[in-house]
Design a protein around this motif. Sequence first.
Motif, PDB file in Angstrom:
ATOM      1  N   VAL A 190       1.192   4.226  -2.731  1.00 18.64           N
ATOM      2  CA  VAL A 190       1.068   5.666  -2.462  1.00 18.64           C
ATOM      3  C   VAL A 190       2.215   6.426  -3.125  1.00 18.64           C
ATOM      4  O   VAL A 190       2.010   7.477  -3.751  1.00 18.64           O
ATOM      5  CB  VAL A 190       1.055   5.932  -0.939  1.00 18.64           C
ATOM      6  CG1 VAL A 190       1.163   7.434  -0.659  1.00 18.64           C
ATOM      7  CG2 VAL A 190      -0.215   5.383  -0.319  1.00 18.64           C
TER       8      VAL A 190
ATOM      9  N   ASN B 121      -5.463   1.446  -1.935  1.00 21.00           N
ATOM     10  CA  ASN B 121      -4.981   2.494  -2.850  1.00 21.00           C
ATOM     11  C   ASN B 121      -6.119   3.046  -3.696  1.00 21.00           C
ATOM     12  O   ASN B 121      -6.190   4.265  -3.932  1.00 21.00           O
ATOM     13  CB  ASN B 121      -3.888   1.949  -3.765  1.00 21.00           C
ATOM     14  CG  ASN B 121      -2.533   1.862  -3.097  1.00 21.00           C
ATOM     15  OD1 ASN B 121      -1.786   0.905  -3.294  1.00 21.00           O
ATOM     16  ND2 ASN B 121      -2.177   2.858  -2.298  1.00 21.00           N
TER      17      ASN B 121
ATOM     18  N   PHE C 293       0.840  -1.208   0.000  1.00 21.03           N
ATOM     19  CA  PHE C 293       0.000   0.000   0.000  1.00 21.03           C
ATOM     20  C   PHE C 293       0.871   1.252   0.000  1.00 21.03           C
ATOM     21  O   PHE C 293       0.631   2.199  -0.759  1.00 21.03           O
ATOM     22  CB  PHE C 293      -0.921  -0.002   1.217  1.00 21.03           C
ATOM     23  CG  PHE C 293      -1.507   1.351   1.525  1.00 21.03           C
ATOM     24  CD1 PHE C 293      -2.487   1.902   0.718  1.00 21.03           C
ATOM     25  CD2 PHE C 293      -1.054   2.082   2.622  1.00 21.03           C
ATOM     26  CE1 PHE C 293      -3.011   3.163   0.994  1.00 21.03           C
ATOM     27  CE2 PHE C 293      -1.574   3.330   2.906  1.00 21.03           C
ATOM     28  CZ  PHE C 293      -2.556   3.871   2.093  1.00 21.03           C
TER      29      PHE C 293
END
Length: 292
Positions: free
Chosen positions: A33, A233, A29
Amino acid sequence: MGSTFEKHQKRRLISSYFSVVISISLVLFLLGVLGILLINTKHISDEFKEKVVLTIYLEDETKPIEINQLKKSLSLASYVKQTRFISKDEAAAFMTAEYGKDFLDDVGYNPLKNSLEVNLLAPYVTAKKLDSISEKALQKNFVEDVKYDKDLVALMNSNVKRLGGWILAISGLFALIAMLLINSSIRLAVYAKRFSIKTMQMVGATKQFIRKPFILRNIRLGILGALLGIGVNCLLIYYLNASFPELKLINYPLELGALFLSILLIGIFITWISTHLATQRFLNLKTDQLYY
């Protein structure tokens, strides 16, 4: 007694599997980002670059056919986004609107020049490319001068390169952290089955046969963790797009698709290599070393 031990082992296995999934999803994750940030930074920088104007000033005696030929040749170039002809009268009207009075009254005539404004595609907004276009344009006898903001171009390219380097370095660091965390979680999961591994090895099972179920199971856990990370996400992108529509995050489906596919492949690769190394370690241990 045996039943209690088996329940304890089962809970330990479930806990280790859960730890693997959470570790994978969390780290991937964060990688996602950073990837979203990199994509957004690239597109924002591209928008700014494509607003840089290369202005070609023309002699007053320039014929319309010469202007059209120059404009057409530039428009057909693969590196040019758009061209626009600005007459000296349009330039004077802009100056009047900008400064609030007709400066021609003070001068008595229009000193401005007809010009062509050229916007390049982002990858070509470099001092080298702009200078090359300027030199070619100046070879024409009806071109008086060519100008662009050299300091702005140098500053933009320098800042974009520096920011991109930092993001890639941080992404590399997170990839290393991901490898360590996921490897640690998988080793714990394999450790709980170390006696089963040694038992199969003692009855003649090959290393490849023993490793296969561990690898397949952990790859499935890696896929699950990656999908969880991708799902979070997607929620983040949805929230950011709703809160900050000017970022236009959903306008880049191909880049985002490539990013999420990369995250999935990273999850699979890390779990595969980590499981291979973890099982190899226990396969190489002697029986009396399994208790340490």
